[in-house]
Design a protein around this motif. Structure first.
Motif, short mmCIF file in Angstrom:
data_model
loop_
_atom_site.label_atom_id
_atom_site.label_comp_id
_atom_site.label_asym_id
_atom_site.label_seq_id
_atom_site.Cartn_x
_atom_site.Cartn_y
_atom_site.Cartn_z
N GLN A 192 7.17 4.00 11.36
CA GLN A 192 6.71 5.39 11.27
C GLN A 192 5.26 5.49 11.71
OE1 GLN A 192 7.74 5.93 7.12
NE2 GLN A 192 9.21 7.53 7.64
N MET A 203 -0.50 4.49 6.18
CA MET A 203 0.19 3.62 5.24
C MET A 203 -0.16 3.95 3.80
SD MET A 203 0.09 0.08 7.31
CE MET A 203 1.27 -0.70 6.24
N THR A 204 -1.40 4.39 3.55
CA THR A 204 -1.72 4.80 2.17
C THR A 204 -0.88 6.00 1.77
OG1 THR A 204 -3.50 6.29 2.83
CG2 THR A 204 -4.12 4.02 2.35
N MET A 205 -0.37 6.73 2.76
CA MET A 205 0.48 7.88 2.45
C MET A 205 1.96 7.50 2.45
SD MET A 205 -1.47 10.95 4.29
CE MET A 205 -2.41 9.94 5.38
N GLY A 206 2.23 6.22 2.54
CA GLY A 206 3.60 5.77 2.37
C GLY A 206 4.37 5.50 3.65
N PHE A 232 1.58 15.18 6.58
CA PHE A 232 2.12 13.87 6.95
C PHE A 232 2.70 13.10 5.77
CE2 PHE A 232 1.84 9.34 7.88
CZ PHE A 232 2.43 9.28 9.12
N GLY A 233 1.89 12.95 4.73
CA GLY A 233 2.33 12.17 3.57
C GLY A 233 3.56 12.77 2.92
N SER A 268 -4.11 13.12 16.98
CA SER A 268 -3.13 13.82 17.78
C SER A 268 -2.38 14.87 16.97
CB SER A 268 -2.14 12.81 18.36
OG SER A 268 -1.63 12.02 17.30
N MET A 269 -2.79 15.10 15.71
CA MET A 269 -2.11 16.09 14.89
C MET A 269 -3.08 17.18 14.46
SD MET A 269 0.06 13.73 12.27
CE MET A 269 0.70 12.15 12.80
N ILE A 323 6.63 11.97 5.05
CA ILE A 323 7.03 10.59 4.82
C ILE A 323 7.80 10.50 3.50
CG2 ILE A 323 6.14 8.28 4.28
CD1 ILE A 323 5.87 8.96 7.20
N LYS A 324 7.34 11.25 2.51
CA LYS A 324 8.01 11.20 1.20
C LYS A 324 9.26 12.08 1.19
CE LYS A 324 4.76 9.13 -1.64
NZ LYS A 324 3.36 9.16 -1.25
N ILE A 373 -1.42 6.14 -3.99
CA ILE A 373 -2.85 6.39 -4.05
C ILE A 373 -3.22 7.35 -2.92
CG2 ILE A 373 -3.60 4.24 -5.11
CD1 ILE A 373 -4.10 3.85 -1.74
N ALA A 381 -10.64 8.92 9.36
CA ALA A 381 -9.38 8.45 9.95
C ALA A 381 -8.34 9.55 10.04
CB ALA A 381 -8.83 7.26 9.14
N LEU A 382 -8.75 10.74 10.41
CA LEU A 382 -7.78 11.81 10.62
C LEU A 382 -6.92 11.46 11.82
CD1 LEU A 382 -10.01 14.96 10.09
CD2 LEU A 382 -8.47 13.87 8.47
N PHE A 383 -5.66 11.91 11.81
CA PHE A 383 -4.79 11.65 12.95
C PHE A 383 -5.22 12.56 14.09
CE2 PHE A 383 -1.83 10.91 9.22
CZ PHE A 383 -2.12 9.57 9.16
N ASP A 436 -7.96 2.42 11.51
CA ASP A 436 -8.15 3.33 10.38
C ASP A 436 -7.02 4.34 10.24
OD1 ASP A 436 -10.42 2.10 9.71
OD2 ASP A 436 -11.77 3.79 10.04
N GLN A 437 -6.62 4.93 11.39
CA GLN A 437 -5.57 5.94 11.31
C GLN A 437 -4.26 5.33 10.80
OE1 GLN A 437 -5.22 8.87 14.58
NE2 GLN A 437 -6.92 7.80 15.49
N PHE A 456 -6.24 7.83 -0.25
CA PHE A 456 -7.40 7.08 0.23
C PHE A 456 -8.14 7.92 1.26
CE2 PHE A 456 -10.03 3.79 1.78
CZ PHE A 456 -9.94 2.70 0.91
N VAL A 516 0.82 -1.21 0.00
CA VAL A 516 0.00 0.00 0.00
C VAL A 516 0.86 1.26 0.00
CG1 VAL A 516 -0.29 -0.34 2.48
CG2 VAL A 516 -1.73 1.29 1.33
N GLN A 517 1.99 1.22 0.71
CA GLN A 517 2.83 2.43 0.83
C GLN A 517 3.37 2.91 -0.50
OE1 GLN A 517 3.20 -0.25 2.91
NE2 GLN A 517 3.84 0.40 4.95
N ARG A 552 -5.64 15.82 2.76
CA ARG A 552 -4.54 14.97 3.19
C ARG A 552 -4.24 13.92 2.13
NH1 ARG A 552 -5.23 11.21 8.43
NH2 ARG A 552 -6.53 10.09 6.94
N PHE A 591 -10.97 7.66 4.02
CA PHE A 591 -11.69 6.61 4.74
C PHE A 591 -13.10 7.07 5.10
CE2 PHE A 591 -7.38 5.46 4.95
CZ PHE A 591 -7.34 4.08 5.08
#
Lengths: 367, 314, 275
Positions: free
Chosen positions: B195, B187-190, A97-98, A88-89, A101-102, A76, A84-86, B181-182, A78, A71-72, A145, A80
């Motif tokens: 992490q 993971m969909t964001m990589g 976030f994404g 704590s952020m 990570i990138k 894509i 499924a927002l974080f 879900d979170q 996604f 998936v990583q 996001r 939800f």
């Protein structure tokens, strides 16, 4: 071709959730996966996203087989069902976030987040936490996001399921506009046929793990390939007929047999708008009683009872209704202008065969 | 309770038809309050009053005794080992149990709860049977020259055993409530597994984790039965604070055990304080969040247009 | 253990592996040691030490005192839970906080302070002892200490259930003409009863294994105020491992029976939810 599924099946233990699905989505298309709950549409979406593995078959994104890509790495976005927002952020950090990570550079991240906040009209909310947002705002943060890392495809699971009915209506239009502006290939799951009809370029209809039909909203509405689609999209009168003396009949109604042999059954369907009603008892072939009128707004739905007790639904505009002076309890004459064959007992229907028919004049006009 | 006004009114009006007469209500409150104060609060006060019955100087003299100091050091050491050990276990166990489905899960849950239903004394005995001179591994340990029973390792093991379920028990329901879900979104964001855990899972369970840690710590520092069985009661060496209380209790100075006990009572108060704060904080956060969300949208459904981007059709 | 369902999250093998490893080392291995040690004891020997007069009187006191303590906890626990959930009064938060106190307080301290309070010159003892109520170094003292340590279990089990109790049911009863007392006895109490029983069983289980507080308040008089865990420690101090193991085994069986009972009670308490 942006997304392609070839013979995709998914079993959960003994339970078959999806069987042998084939369809493809073009670049920049907005496609709805529609079906009742348990139809397999969410499973299909999650398999495309890499959150679920197909038991059989291949999935391609932009021509690349992605079955073995985690998936990583699928690039894509996604969204939800409950976002499924974080928790704590902040909104800003959620969107960033994404990108973090990138390993984007800090100023670039900032610029991209600000761009998205602007695009989704979330300015001023950057430092809020998810629990400090309304449902509609949360949904937009979730979309922002998902869009931030510039995904190849955007996948949304019941995107409007968790918001208020009233806001939902507006958000649908808004998604159409957003998609129009960004042109990113978008798939969304919904169980609401109205939502699918209104928003999407094409609709893929699922039921019990099978792909029932794929087509534009107009196609699935006007040319449903089977009884399930006919019942699921809009309102349809569905009758089961039996061929006797060369005609397909149910009570007083008769239709051409279309080659179905004597004694065999067939199902036909017709939309309420195909049922014409007149206060002039001699105008159409069948006489009936207008039992009840439902006011749906500009259009009205009529419940018409034939002498045998068979109930047929018709749709008519408010103007015509008052012009004709109709009212509940009145005797009327009716005809069915055109209909579709939904199934026949002697042979299976193929999708390619045109199965819509206008009612032949000699039957429609009666004797 | 900080309920919004409307809700408060609704609650009270619905209570009217189903409420006890005033005298019943107030006598019930009276009995419960009296019971709680006499049976739960007085014992606490008593600890401090007795501890200071011979004055401040005496109090600090008891605490400054080298044997007491070494007991305090040992208790801190034991907690410093057993709490992190159970935290690592609790996080691992709750990740596996809350995020995945597998066979034997309910059996695993039952096993995790086991130490709660075993008498501390029996758990201490188990470790003697394992590592004692005549125990299962006794000869081997003797050969290697390692001493576990009647030494610090035994005390640590017994403490880990009795505090085993605390962190896991807090985290499993907390993680189950969060769902995955979170994590899937990350993971969909990589994001990789680590992490995802560090940036998403850990922050979302941090209060539950802290809650588990303070309860685990309170029990680890206060454990008596299991530790008493394996410690050997060597003054200045294997006496923890609770064991020191017992030893002083059997000596001549009636204020001394209370002075040491007051440290443990203080620990209980701090534990309760943090616990109450955490509960209050979660409640307040939820409440404030709802209020902020309400402020933006106004009356739900009424002002929805303001909530929408400009290019939505009007 | 492979999952039937694909889960995109990683780490199952690592975390489950560690969980099982740690569980085995810390919990299962020691329990196994107890059962292995049992193999070395002949049945007649076991029976003799597990049922001799001193052991029997220790079981009797352990079970009896735990039962009375659990009963007291169920009663006062229900009262406290009811008052805390249903009424708003000054000091409510304070009392709510106090409920957890016996849970947070090391048991040794609880025993120490309770013994001093009920002693002849203690805060409560000075009034109670002249009346013939001796709370220190007696069986009553054991009951007092066990009630103290078990209290949070009874209250905290019932509280959430009472909080989510549907008020509509009471209103319905009232609208049908039921008096408040009748509503309580015939509508509310039967619904809460399984949960009260669960709280009872939990505090009973806690009391059964309790040792720390008893050491201070019971006086440890054989045949009188000696509970089973105390006798185990006594046997250990005499290096009588057979006696200790036999008693521990009996105590463990008691605990498992109570544990099974608690599981059944929780099922029973949830029976109206399942449909």
């Amino acid at each position: 071709m942006s997304i392609e599924l070839k013979n995709v099946s998914k079993r959960f233990g003994e339970v078959s959730a999806v069987h042998d699905i084939n369809f493809s989505v073009n670049d920049g298309e907005l496609v709805a996966l529609l079906g009742p709950s348990g139809g397999g549409k969410t499973t299909v979406l999650r398999m495309i996203g890499g959150l679920e593995m197909p038991t059989d078959g291949d999935i391609f994104i932009r021509g690349v087989r992605v079955n073995d890509i985690p998936v990583q790495k699928r690039n894509i976005g996604f969204v939800f069902q409950n976002y499924a927002l974080f928790k704590s952020m902040t909104v800003f950090k959620n969107i960033a976030f994404g990108l973090k990570i990138k390993k984007w550079k800090k100023p670039e991240i900032e610029a991209r987040v600000i761009e998205l906040l602007k695009l989704l009209e979330l300015e001023g909310l950057a430092n809020r936490y998810p629990h400090q947002l309304s449902g509609g705002q949360r949904q937009r943060v979730a979309i922002a996001r998902a869009l931030a890392p510039k995904p190849d495809v955007l996948l949304l699971d019941e995107p409007f399921g968790a918001v208020d009915a009233k806001i939902r209506q507006e958000l649908r239009q808004w998604l159409v506009h957003l998609h129009h502006d960004l042109k990113v290939t978008t798939l969304f799951v919904t169980h609401d046929q109205e939502e699918a009809m209104e928003v999407s370029d094409r609709i893929v209809i699922f039921s019990r793990g099978n792909l029932e039909q794929i087509g534009t909203p107009r196609e699935v509405y006007e040319q449903p390939v089977n009884e399930f689609v006919a019942r699921f999209i809009g309102v349809m009168n569905i009758l089961e007929l039996e061929v006797r003396n060369g005609m397909a009949r149910l009570n007083e109604l008769a239709f051409p047999a279309h080659g179905v042999p004597e004694g065999k059954k067939m199902k036909i369907g017709f939309r309420p708008y195909a049922v014409q009603v007149s206060p002039d008892l001699t105008q159409y072939g069948y006489q009936a009683v207008l039992k009840h009128t439902y006011f749906l707004g500009v259009m009205l739905r009529l419940e018409i009872v034939l002498p045998s007790g068979l109930v047929v639904r018709s749709r008519i505009s408010k103007e015509d209704y008052s012009k004709m002076g109709l009212q509940d309890g009145m005797c009327v004459s009716v005809q069915i202008r055109n209909y579709r064959i939904l199934s026949r007992e002697d042979e299976p229907l193929t999708q390619e065969v045109a199965t819509s028919y206008d009612m032949p004049a000699h039957i429609a006009e009666g004797i | 309770m900080n309920l919004p006004k409307k809700q408060r009114e609704r609650t009270s009006s619905s209570q009217r038809s189903t409420q006890e007469p005033g005298w019943v209500k107030w006598s019930l409150i009276g009995i419960a309050g009296l019971f709680a104060v006499v049976f739960l609060f007085l014992p606490l006060i008593n600890v401090f009053v007795q501890a200071f019955s011979k004055g401040w100087v005496h109090y600090f003299k008891v605490l400054a005794d080298p044997d007491t100091i070494s007991a305090i050091k040992l208790t801190l050491l034991v907690a410093a080992i057993s709490v992190p050990a159970n935290v690592i276990f609790g996080v691992a166990a709750s990740w596996a149990i809350a995020k995945f489905e597998f066979r034997g899960k309910s059996l695993l849950l039952t096993f995790i709860d086991l130490p709660f239903s075993i008498s501390p004394v029996v758990s201490g005995l188990m470790f003697i049977l394992l590592f004692g001179v005549n125990g299962l591994f006794g000869p081997l340990l003797d050969h290697l020259g390692i001493k576990i029973i009647f030494a610090v390792p035994g005390i640590v093991l017994a403490t880990i055993f009795v505090t085993f379920p605390f962190v896991a028990r807090e985290l499993i329901p907390a993680m189950q409530a969060e769902g995955s879900d979170q994590e899937q979104a990350a993971m969909t964001m990589g994001a990789s597994g680590w992490q995802t855990f560090w940036y998403v899972t850990l922050p979302s369970i941090k209060w539950g984790l802290l809650y588990g840690v303070i309860l685990c710590n309170a029990r680890a520092m206060g454990e008596f039965g299991a530790v008493s069985v394996v410690s050997g009661h060597i003054t200045g060496l294997t006496d923890t604070v609770p064991l020191r209380v017992e030893k002083l209790y059997n000596e001549f100075d009636p204020a001394a055990p209370f002075a040491v006990a007051s440290l443990l009572a203080l620990l209980a108060l701090v534990t309760l304080g943090i616990k109450t704060y955490l509960e209050w904080k979660t409640e307040r956060d939820e409440h404030q969040g709802q209020q902020l969300a309400r402020e933006v949208v106004g009356e739900p459904g009424k002002n929805f247009a303001r909530d929408l981007p400009a290019h939505s059709p009007k | 253990m492979r999952t039937a369902r694909f889960n995109p999250l990683p780490g199952l093998n690592l975390t489950l592996g560690f969980t099982i490893f740690y569980l085995t080392i810390i919990v299962l291995l020691p329990i196994a040691a107890l059962f292995l040690a049992l193999l070395d004891i002949s049945w007649s020997e076991f029976w003799e030490v597990a049922t001799n007069e001193r052991a029997m009187s220790a079981y009797k006191l352990s079970l009896g005192a735990s039962f009375i303590a659990a009963l007291l906890n169920a009663t006062f626990g229900t009262l406290l839970a009811w008052v805390l959930v249903r009424y708003r009064f000054p000091g409510r938060r304070f009392i709510d906080g106090l409920i957890d106190f016996p849970f947070a307080l090391p048991t040794a301290v609880a025993g120490l302070t309770l013994a001093s309070m009920f002693a002849a010159n203690g805060w409560l003892g000075q009034f109670l002892v002249p009346l013939g109520i001796r709370g220190a170094f007696t069986q009553l003292g054991v009951i007092i200490a066990l009630t103290f340590v078990g209290m949070p279990f009874a209250v905290r089990t019932l509280q959430p259930v009472l909080e989510s109790f549907d008020r509509g049911v009471e209103e319905a009863a009232a609208s049908l003409g039921s008096s408040r007392l009748r509503t309580f006895l015939q509508v509310i109490f039967p619904t809460l009863f399984p949960t009260i029983m669960t709280g009872f069983a939990l505090s009973f289980a806690r009391a059964l294994g309790e040792y720390g507080s008893i050491v201070f308040i019971s006086g440890n008089i054989p045949f009188q105020t000696e509970i089973a865990p105390q006798l185990i420690v006594m046997r250990l101090e005499q290096y009588d491992y057979v006696g200790a193991i036999a008693l521990a085994m009996v105590l463990l069986v008691f605990s498992f029976i109570v544990l099974a009972a608690i599981n059944c009670l929780e099922h029973w308490a949830a029976r109206f939810e399942r449909q």
